[in-house]
Structure formats: structure tokens, C-alpha cells
Design a protein around this motif. Structure first.
Motif, mmCIF file in Angstrom:
data_model
loop_
_atom_site.group_PDB
_atom_site.id
_atom_site.type_symbol
_atom_site.label_atom_id
_atom_site.label_comp_id
_atom_site.label_asym_id
_atom_site.label_seq_id
_atom_site.Cartn_x
_atom_site.Cartn_y
_atom_site.Cartn_z
ATOM 1 N N ASP A 148 0.815 -1.227 0.000
ATOM 2 C CA ASP A 148 0.000 0.000 0.000
ATOM 3 C C ASP A 148 0.845 1.272 0.000
ATOM 4 O OD1 ASP A 148 -0.134 0.736 3.329
ATOM 5 O OD2 ASP A 148 0.344 -1.304 2.748
ATOM 6 N N SER A 178 -0.363 -6.271 1.561
ATOM 7 C CA SER A 178 -0.500 -5.104 2.439
ATOM 8 C C SER A 178 -1.157 -5.552 3.736
ATOM 9 C CB SER A 178 -1.354 -4.029 1.766
ATOM 10 O OG SER A 178 -1.789 -3.084 2.733
ATOM 11 N N ASN A 179 -0.506 -5.293 4.848
ATOM 12 C CA ASN A 179 -1.126 -5.584 6.144
ATOM 13 C C ASN A 179 -2.277 -4.628 6.429
ATOM 14 O OD1 ASN A 179 0.761 -7.603 6.711
ATOM 15 N ND2 ASN A 179 2.194 -6.155 7.643
ATOM 16 N N THR A 180 -2.211 -3.438 5.854
ATOM 17 C CA THR A 180 -3.199 -2.397 6.144
ATOM 18 C C THR A 180 -4.567 -2.727 5.541
ATOM 19 O OG1 THR A 180 -1.395 -0.804 6.107
ATOM 20 C CG2 THR A 180 -3.614 0.092 6.064
ATOM 21 N N ASP A 181 -4.593 -3.013 4.233
ATOM 22 C CA ASP A 181 -5.881 -3.313 3.591
ATOM 23 C C ASP A 181 -6.054 -4.804 3.296
ATOM 24 O OD1 ASP A 181 -4.361 -3.807 1.284
ATOM 25 O OD2 ASP A 181 -4.722 -1.816 0.454
ATOM 26 N N LYS A 182 -5.086 -5.609 3.758
ATOM 27 C CA LYS A 182 -5.129 -7.088 3.638
ATOM 28 C C LYS A 182 -5.121 -7.578 2.190
ATOM 29 C CE LYS A 182 -7.073 -8.026 8.164
ATOM 30 N NZ LYS A 182 -7.998 -8.844 8.945
ATOM 31 N N ARG A 183 -4.612 -6.745 1.291
ATOM 32 C CA ARG A 183 -4.518 -7.176 -0.107
ATOM 33 C C ARG A 183 -3.610 -8.394 -0.237
ATOM 34 N NH1 ARG A 183 -2.562 -2.483 -3.829
ATOM 35 N NH2 ARG A 183 -2.738 -1.485 -1.793
#
Length: 202
Positions: A148, A178-183
Motif C-alpha cells: 500500500d 498489504s497488512n493495512t488493507d489485507k490485499r
């Protein structure tokens, strides 16, 4: 996003062979630099924000931490982050001995997930770890974190830079997450299950 890990639980920490779990459940070792987001990734993968402790001080993990995934489907083994400058020489030696013992002698170890930061060229420590894994013929999936944080036009270029620097083998997976949006987090779970030859739909 469908959550594929339905159950996750911290089992124990161990420094050496006397603390390992005596069974035949396959284990997946997670390795990476101290600030690469390894604990955050474990928490994103398991949808459990409290599973792996995230510290504001990189390099805090001192032991191997064992986590049960989907009630015995496999275990994640979280290794101490490497490359943290403030860890003294003796402690680095202890880390090294612990990791050598685990990676060279643990029959449960079936796969290594190596995390690298997508934004940067792999460090000397990253390169050393990858070569070490290849020397011992351990199967590897490389996970690039912080997707991200990259612009669209940087993604392919940075993946190529990482592949070229590490000289990734064709047999090694490479997944950008991405850990933030779990992509793409579920892709890692699916890849682990495929490599372990276990059913991901338990």
C-alpha cells in the motif's frame, strides 16, 4: 474478504530443542528483518490483532513463538527479526544458534515464509538469509510487505529489483501484500496450504 483462518492461537515460546512441540504437525517458519511488519502480517493473516505482539521496539522477539492455525492444520513459527543494530553480539550469537538448530534439525519444518520490504532493495541480511535457506534446500515463499506504500508504477519495478537482488529461484513463490488493507493476504494462506498439501477449506 473471506477469512480463511478460522482459528488461531498462541501455543508457546521456546529457545531451544527442549521447548519444541513433539508431534508431526507441519510448521511454517516466518523470518524477516525486525521492521518488515512480520507480527502485523501474522495478525492480518489470522484476522487476530492480538495474536502476535507488535512492539514499538524492533527486535523485541527473542524466542521462537509457536501458533496453532485452524486447530492443527499447521503451525506458524515466528522467528526473531534479524538485522537489528541494537542487539549485542552475544545475543546475536544466541539467535543464530537457535535458528541454526531449528532450521537444520526440525523435521516439522516444511516451508519458510521470508518477508521483505517492497519499498527497498533487500539488505545484506536479507540476502544472507535467503542464501542460507537455499543452502539447506528449504522451500521458500517470499512475501513483499507494504504494498500500500507503493505507487502503481513502482510495483513491478520493485518486484524485479527484489527478485534480481536475491536471485530468486523459479520454484520460490513471490506474493506482494498489504497488512493495512489485507490485499493478497489470503493468497499467502492458499500458497502455504498448497505447499503443505493440506486442505485450505477446513
Amino acid at each position: 474478504m473471506e477469512q480463511k483462518v478460522k482459528w488461531s492461537e498462541f501455543i508457546k515460546s521456546a529457545a531451544g530443542i527442549e521447548g519444541w512441540i513433539d508431534d508431526d504437525i507441519p510448521e511454517v517458519l516466518f523470518v524477516g528483518r525486525s521492521n518488515v511488519g512480520k507480527s502485523s502480517f501474522i495478525n492480518a493473516l489470522t484476522n487476530n490483532k492480538k495474536l502476535a505482539k507488535i512492539s514499538s521496539t524492533p527486535g523485541k522477539t527473542r524466542l521462537l513463538n509457536f501458533f496453532d492455525i485452524n486447530k492443527g492444520l499447521f503451525r506458524i513459527v515466528d522467528a526473531p527479526g534479524y538485522g537489528y543494530a541494537k542487539v549485542n553480539g552475544k545475543m546475536k550469537e544466541q539467535f543464530s544458534d537457535m535458528m541454526n538448530q531449528y532450521m537444520e534439525t526440525r523435521p516439522n519444518l516444511k516451508l519458510v515464509v521470508m518477508l521483505v520490504d517492497l519499498r527497498h532493495k533487500p539488505t545484506t541480511d536479507d540476502l544472507g538469509m535467503y542464501k542460507y535457506l537455499k543452502y539447506y534446500q528449504l522451500p521458500v515463499v517470499v512475501v513483499g510487505t507494504k504494498l500500500d506504500k507503493l505507487k502503481q508504477n513502482e510495483i513491478k519495478k520493485n518486484e524485479k529489483m527484489i527478485r534480481d537482488t536475491l536471485e530468486l529461484k523459479p520454484s520460490d513463490g513471490f506474493i506482494k501484500i498489504s497488512n493495512t488493507d489485507k490485499r493478497n493476504v489470503n493468497e499467502v494462506y492458499d500458497e502455504i496450504c498448497k505447499r503443505l498439501e493440506v486442505n485450505p477449506e477446513v
